[in-house]
Write an enzyme that holds these catalytic residues in place. Structure first.
Site, PDB file in Angstrom:
ATOM      1  N   ARG A  61       0.840  -1.205   0.000  1.00  0.00           N
ATOM      2  CA  ARG A  61       0.000   0.000   0.000  1.00  0.00           C
ATOM      3  C   ARG A  61       0.869   1.246   0.000  1.00  0.00           C
ATOM      4  NH1 ARG A  61      -1.309   1.429   4.774  1.00  0.00           N
ATOM      5  NH2 ARG A  61      -2.287  -0.517   5.385  1.00  0.00           N
TER       6      ARG A  61
ATOM      7  N   TYR B 130     -14.371  19.394 -14.424  1.00  0.00           N
ATOM      8  CA  TYR B 130     -14.907  18.036 -14.508  1.00  0.00           C
ATOM      9  C   TYR B 130     -15.994  17.871 -13.444  1.00  0.00           C
ATOM     10  CZ  TYR B 130     -14.964  12.959 -14.065  1.00  0.00           C
ATOM     11  OH  TYR B 130     -15.351  11.654 -13.990  1.00  0.00           O
TER      12      TYR B 130
ATOM     13  N   LYS C 106      -7.121   8.739 -18.650  1.00  0.00           N
ATOM     14  CA  LYS C 106      -7.368   9.355 -19.951  1.00  0.00           C
ATOM     15  C   LYS C 106      -6.124   9.239 -20.846  1.00  0.00           C
ATOM     16  CE  LYS C 106     -11.120  10.192 -17.716  1.00  0.00           C
ATOM     17  NZ  LYS C 106     -11.360  11.453 -17.004  1.00  0.00           N
TER      18      LYS C 106
ATOM     19  N   ASP D 115      -5.492  20.968 -13.227  1.00  0.00           N
ATOM     20  CA  ASP D 115      -5.851  19.639 -13.728  1.00  0.00           C
ATOM     21  C   ASP D 115      -5.380  19.584 -15.181  1.00  0.00           C
ATOM     22  OD1 ASP D 115      -7.128  17.428 -14.870  1.00  0.00           O
ATOM     23  OD2 ASP D 115      -8.855  17.574 -13.538  1.00  0.00           O
TER      24      ASP D 115
HETATM   25  C1  LIG Z   1     -11.862  11.895 -15.736  1.00  0.00           C
HETATM   26  C2  LIG Z   1     -11.393  13.152 -15.168  1.00  0.00           C
HETATM   27  C3  LIG Z   1     -11.142  13.288 -13.794  1.00  0.00           C
HETATM   28  C4  LIG Z   1     -11.438  12.171 -12.819  1.00  0.00           C
HETATM   29  O1  LIG Z   1     -10.624  11.061 -13.026  1.00  0.00           O
HETATM   30  P1  LIG Z   1     -11.077   9.538 -12.717  1.00  0.00           P
HETATM   31  O2  LIG Z   1      -9.884   8.751 -13.125  1.00  0.00           O
HETATM   32  O3  LIG Z   1     -12.295   9.248 -13.510  1.00  0.00           O
HETATM   33  O4  LIG Z   1     -11.355   9.463 -11.247  1.00  0.00           O
HETATM   34  C5  LIG Z   1     -10.644  14.484 -13.353  1.00  0.00           C
HETATM   35  N1  LIG Z   1     -10.419  15.511 -14.182  1.00  0.00           N
HETATM   36  C6  LIG Z   1     -10.654  15.425 -15.506  1.00  0.00           C
HETATM   37  C7  LIG Z   1     -10.380  16.604 -16.376  1.00  0.00           C
HETATM   38  C8  LIG Z   1     -11.147  14.250 -16.043  1.00  0.00           C
HETATM   39  O5  LIG Z   1     -11.411  14.185 -17.360  1.00  0.00           O
END
Ligand SMILES: *Cc1c(COP(=O)(O)O)cnc(C)c1O
Length: 392
Positions: free
Chosen positions: A55, A112, A210, A185
């Site tokens: 962990r 998001y 992503k 982000d």
């Molecule tokens: C998908 C996404 C998130 C969240 O990520 P997860 O892996 O789904 O928890 C945060 N910010 C953006 C811009 C995203 O596209």
């Protein structure tokens, strides 16, 4: 690591090699995936290589963290990266590490949906306050920062799904002036196209689900910072709150990152062509893509990005029902949530990714679809859209 120079090697060289030590037992060029949950010490209190329990630390996760830190800091190699079991888990760890009850987060009005839900529904009840602003309006941001002390200024650029652009360098100056941490982000742009830490941001967060993973086969997240104190607090959250990512998921993101540059070049080329083509379609009301010259954030995007990304949003004149029909009529573009994989995806935010922000300031127009333009052949993507838009 002797065969690359962390400080002078180019992006793609570091993406392929950073954190990828040659396996000392068999000489395997690709380091093994270390699945073991626990590690035997040489004696009580005497660890072999610093590993004791999965962990907290794992060699496959460490390799990924080194790779991400190397890419997000440019080639300064001064950063710390920690990876988590999802993008939202990484955001949670960062917020828990940086904030305490009563603190305030100033957040963009187009982040998001899950980020907003985290602030509103999960951390709100724990007395973390949030205040929503338009990040492309610097006066509004300054007003929000001046009106009450904010711990964090939380920015997404380009935004999801409206593709708005915020000026990272200008926001970094404002954040410094008001003693606030600037969090960016960077999921949509990736470090290949945009380096927020070099533009003055304090922290970068990612959904590695992503573009970084890039193949729609893993869920994960990352936090990167050059602030050592904050890094230690995030590392502690990873260990003590326990949302660290698995060895297999770590490996999948590492494998994805090795091709990030070549994938992004293709995503950008395809998205640029499709955005341009859509602007000329009679049924289209508006195309949101920062690469288009009439996009309000185009000049800033040109300044802070080395390419405009693979995401395109489009609004149709014919309204909600017709838009929903388009969303259900493509074949190469699959109707699905998520983005950033090699395959093209189409999302109807109002009822899918952004359903949780319906009725709030973050609500998305019902005549909008979001395209995650993949790396397939452009003719096939265009042909698919052309038949889906027929009659509009
Ligand atoms: C998908 C996404 C998130 C969240 O990520 P997860 O892996 O789904 O928890 C945060 N910010 C953006 C811009 C995203 O596209």
């Amino acid at each position: 690591m002797t065969f690359i120079d962390k400080h002078t090697s180019g992006f793609n060289t570091r993406a392929v090699h950073a954190g990828q030590e040659l396996d000392p037992v068999y000489g395997a060029v690709v380091p093994p995936i270390h699945l073991s949950s626990t590690y035997a010490p040489e004696a009580i209190g005497k660890l072999r290589k610093g590993y004791d329990y999965g962990r907290g630390t794992n060699p496959t996760r460490d390799a990924l963290q080194a790779q991400i830190a190397g890419l997000e800091t440019g080639n300064a190699d001064t950063g710390y990266a920690y990876t988590f079991s999802s993008g939202l888990a990484s955001e949670t760890a960062l917020l828990m590490a940086a904030c305490k009850p009563g603190d305030r987060v100033v957040v963009g009005n187009d982040v998001y949906g899950g980020t907003y839900r985290l602030l509103d529904k999960v951390l709100g009840p724990w007395q973390l306050e949030h205040h929503v602003v338009d990040m492309s309006n610097l006066d509004q941001v300054r007003e929000a920062l001046a009106s009450a002390k904010a711990r964090i200024l939380w920015v997404e650029t380009p935004t999801n799904p409206m593709m708005k652009i915020a000026d990272i360098a200008a926001l970094a100056e404002l954040a410094k002036e008001y003693d606030t941490l600037l969090v960016v982000d960077n999921t949509f742009a990736t470090p290949y196209l945009q380096l927020p830490l070099q533009l003055g941001a304090d922290v970068v967060v990612h959904s590695t689900t992503k573009y970084m993973g890039g193949h729609s086969d893993t869920i994960g997240g990352a936090v990167v910072t050059e602030n050592e104190e904050l890094a230690n607090a995030i590392n502690f959250q990873q260990y003590a709150a326990g949302a660290s990512n698995s060895p297999l998921d770590s490996y999948l993101v590492t494998r994805g990152l090795k091709t990030l540059g070549v994938r992004m070049d293709r995503h950008v080329a395809n998205a640029t062509a499709i955005a341009q083509w859509l602007t000329e379609h009679p049924g289209v009301e508006k195309v949101h893509y920062p690469g288009l010259e009439d996009h309000p954030g185009h000049e800033i995007a040109k300044k802070q990005m080395s390419g405009f990304g693979g995401m395109v949003s489009v609004q149709f004149k014919a309204g909600v029902e017709a838009t929903r029909k388009v969303a259900e009529s493509t074949h190469v573009f699959r109707l699905a949530e998520s983005l950033g994989g090699v395959e093209s995806l189409l999302n109807y935010p109002t009822a899918m990714t952004h359903a949780s922000v319906e009725g709030t300031e973050l609500a998305v127009p019902g005549n909008l679809i979001r395209l995650s333009v993949g790396i397939e052949d452009l003719d096939d993507l265009m042909g698919d859209l052309e038949q889906a838009l027929q009659g509009l």
